[in-house]
Enzyme design. Structure first.
Site, PDB file in Angstrom:
ATOM      1  N   TRP A  25       0.566  -1.676  -0.057  1.00 24.24           N
ATOM      2  CA  TRP A  25       0.180   0.075   0.245  1.00 24.24           C
ATOM      3  C   TRP A  25       0.391   1.369   0.071  1.00 24.24           C
ATOM      4  CZ3 TRP A  25      -2.648  -4.858   1.518  1.00 24.24           C
ATOM      5  CH2 TRP A  25      -3.607  -4.513   0.940  1.00 24.24           C
ATOM      6  N   HIS A  61      -6.036   3.495   1.453  1.00 26.56           N
ATOM      7  CA  HIS A  61      -7.162   2.449   0.290  1.00 26.56           C
ATOM      8  C   HIS A  61      -8.379   3.112   1.752  1.00 26.56           C
ATOM      9  CE1 HIS A  61      -6.579  -1.063   3.011  1.00 26.56           C
ATOM     10  NE2 HIS A  61      -6.867  -0.282   3.854  1.00 26.56           N
ATOM     11  N   ARG A 101      -0.851   7.429  -2.264  1.00 29.63           N
ATOM     12  CA  ARG A 101      -0.378   6.515  -2.069  1.00 29.63           C
ATOM     13  C   ARG A 101       1.108   6.751  -2.114  1.00 29.63           C
ATOM     14  NH1 ARG A 101      -3.200   0.955  -3.985  1.00 29.63           N
ATOM     15  NH2 ARG A 101      -4.895   0.576  -2.883  1.00 29.63           N
ATOM     16  N   GLN A 161     -11.070   6.023  -4.677  1.00 30.05           N
ATOM     17  CA  GLN A 161     -11.648   4.757  -4.325  1.00 30.05           C
ATOM     18  C   GLN A 161     -13.362   4.488  -3.799  1.00 30.05           C
ATOM     19  OE1 GLN A 161      -9.171   1.928  -1.580  1.00 30.05           O
ATOM     20  NE2 GLN A 161      -8.074   1.005  -3.492  1.00 30.05           N
ATOM     21  N   VAL A 216      -9.619 -10.343   3.370  1.00 31.92           N
ATOM     22  CA  VAL A 216     -10.973 -10.930   3.257  1.00 31.92           C
ATOM     23  C   VAL A 216      -9.924 -12.555   3.237  1.00 31.92           C
ATOM     24  CG1 VAL A 216     -11.606  -9.588   2.579  1.00 31.92           C
ATOM     25  CG2 VAL A 216      -9.949 -10.709   0.771  1.00 31.92           C
ATOM     26  N   ALA A 256     -17.092  -7.638   0.759  1.00 33.94           N
ATOM     27  CA  ALA A 256     -15.940  -6.648   0.888  1.00 33.94           C
ATOM     28  C   ALA A 256     -16.130  -6.556  -0.330  1.00 33.94           C
ATOM     29  CB  ALA A 256     -15.523  -6.335   1.748  1.00 33.94           C
TER      30      ALA A 256
HETATM   31  N1  PHE Z   1      -8.605  -2.198  -0.180  1.00 33.11           N
HETATM   32  C1  PHE Z   1      -8.049  -2.887  -1.402  1.00 33.11           C
HETATM   33  C2  PHE Z   1      -7.213  -2.439  -2.130  1.00 33.11           C
HETATM   34  O1  PHE Z   1      -7.301  -0.993  -1.917  1.00 33.11           O
HETATM   35  C3  PHE Z   1      -9.351  -3.160  -2.365  1.00 33.11           C
HETATM   36  C4  PHE Z   1     -10.644  -4.095  -1.845  1.00 33.11           C
HETATM   37  C5  PHE Z   1     -10.979  -3.806  -0.916  1.00 33.11           C
HETATM   38  C6  PHE Z   1      -9.687  -5.797  -1.594  1.00 33.11           C
HETATM   39  C7  PHE Z   1     -11.963  -5.006  -0.086  1.00 33.11           C
HETATM   40  C8  PHE Z   1     -11.088  -6.754  -0.614  1.00 33.11           C
HETATM   41  C9  PHE Z   1     -11.613  -6.104  -0.219  1.00 33.11           C
HETATM   42  O2  PHE Z   1      -6.264  -2.394  -3.007  1.00 33.11           O
END
Ligand code: PHE
Length: 348
Positions: free
Chosen positions: A157, A174, A200, A214, A257, A311
């Site tokens: 990230w 994110h 980022r 996002q 996840v 999610a």
């Molecule tokens: N937060 C992740 C990203 O920035 C995207 C994501 C969100 C993936 C929710 C899975 C569930 O890449």
């Protein structure tokens, strides 16, 4: 002064009067003939020096001439005033057939338009739109999302840090921290989408910006399954990119996840044939998603034996680029109206 001389004077005065075509020229004419030092005035004043027997005739003739000229002058003045008025009316005329001036009104930024379009689709599917802080604690950005401090995934990230000594404070990389904030505050059922700006530490190029947007999605309840995720995302993709879209789910990894997936649609430019936009694969990856990790549920005090959820997170600029064929993400933030104004016909 003979009557011929008086006739000549009359003719000359009337001719000059005819030539005076402005109020200014008229005033000059009046001064020249009838003013205090005008020809007629001086002549009347000079009557005394004429032989006594001529005075009555010349006097009468001059007075008659004076009256004639004064009347002619008034008539001429009326005409000239009318001519001047007509000229001014013409010069100042308003052409009511000219098209009006269009006020330059702005357009919504394409990213704003896309956020509205996407959140609208989810709102109709029963999701609530919420927003959260751009400056975020490390706990919400990482730890609560199952990304511990030394975890290598944290590098992915490339975070911009505000404060790292005592309590870690970051510009959120994110929108996923809002999963935690929403779950901490509420009890299931939860169905939210979260649009917002992210940051980022990134080398900027055609597909990477150091700030971007996002949209996060989260659904948590009893009996929520992967099938709900697939159905919801397929419906979303078809509303945004066309009813005929085919969808693909493949395994992917995100620490928060399990299982994680990447979600793709068949390329709308080549319809899956393979082209420049889809890199020849026929598929375009739209977002990352997955079932909320049991540890994440535990982190917010939910019982993973009772509740499940999923999610997803997607990049907004990328959606605009795909939908409208924008080749370079840097266009979005250069403030170039030639680019931005092209999005003024997209229904909002
Ligand atoms: N937060 C992740 C990203 O920035 C995207 C994501 C969100 C993936 C929710 C899975 C569930 O890449």
């Amino acid at each position: 002064m003979s009557s011929e001389q008086i006739d000549l004077l009359r003719e000359r005065a009337l001719r000059d009067l005819e030539e005076a075509s402005s109020l200014e020229a008229l005033a000059e004419w009046h001064a020249r003939y009838l003013g205090r030092r005008g020809e007629i005035t001086l002549r009347l004043r000079g009557l005394g020096s004429l032989p006594a027997e001529e005075r009555p005739r010349v006097g009468r003739a001059l007075n008659e001439l004076k009256e004639t000229l004064e009347a002619a002058y008034e008539e001429r003045e009326r005409v000239v005033r009318q001519l001047e008025l007509a000229a001014r009316m013409q010069a100042e005329a308003v052409d009511v057939t000219l098209p009006g001036r269009r006020p330059a009104i702005g357009t919504l930024h394409p990213v704003t338009q896309m956020i509205r379009e996407v959140t609208d689709i989810f709102a109709h599917l029963g999701f609530q739109v919420v927003e959260g802080p751009e400056v975020e604690y490390g706990y919400y950005a990482f730890d609560a999302l199952n990304i511990p401090p030394e975890h290598p995934a944290r590098d992915v990230w490339d975070t911009i840090f505000i404060e790292s000594d005592r309590k870690e404070i970051v510009l959120r990389p994110h929108t996923s921290p809002m999963q935690i904030r929403v779950m901490e505050r509420r009890k299931p059922p939860i169905r939210v989408v979260v649009p917002g700006r992210c940051y980022r530490y990134e080398a900027v190029d055609a597909t990477h910006e150091w700030h971007f947007h996002q949209i996060e999605g989260l659904a948590v309840d009893e009996h929520i399954t992967m099938a709900d995720l697939k159905g919801t995302l397929a419906e979303f993709a078809r509303q945004l990119f066309g009813r005929e879209r085919r969808v693909r789910f493949r395994c992917d990894f995100f620490p928060f996840v399990e299982p994680g997936v990447d979600f793709a649609i068949d390329c709308m430019f080549c319809r899956g044939e393979g082209c420049r936009v889809c890199g020849g694969s026929g598929w375009i990856e739209i977002l990352g998603a997955g079932m909320v990790h049991p540890q994440v549920l535990r982190n917010v005090g939910y019982d993973p034996g009772r509740y499940t959820g999923w999610a997803f997170g997607m990049g907004v600029e990328r959606l605009v680029m795909l939908k409208y064929g924008v080749p370079d993400i840097r266009y979005f933030y250069q403030g170039d109206l030639r680019f931005l104004a092209q999005f003024d016909r997209i229904p909002v």
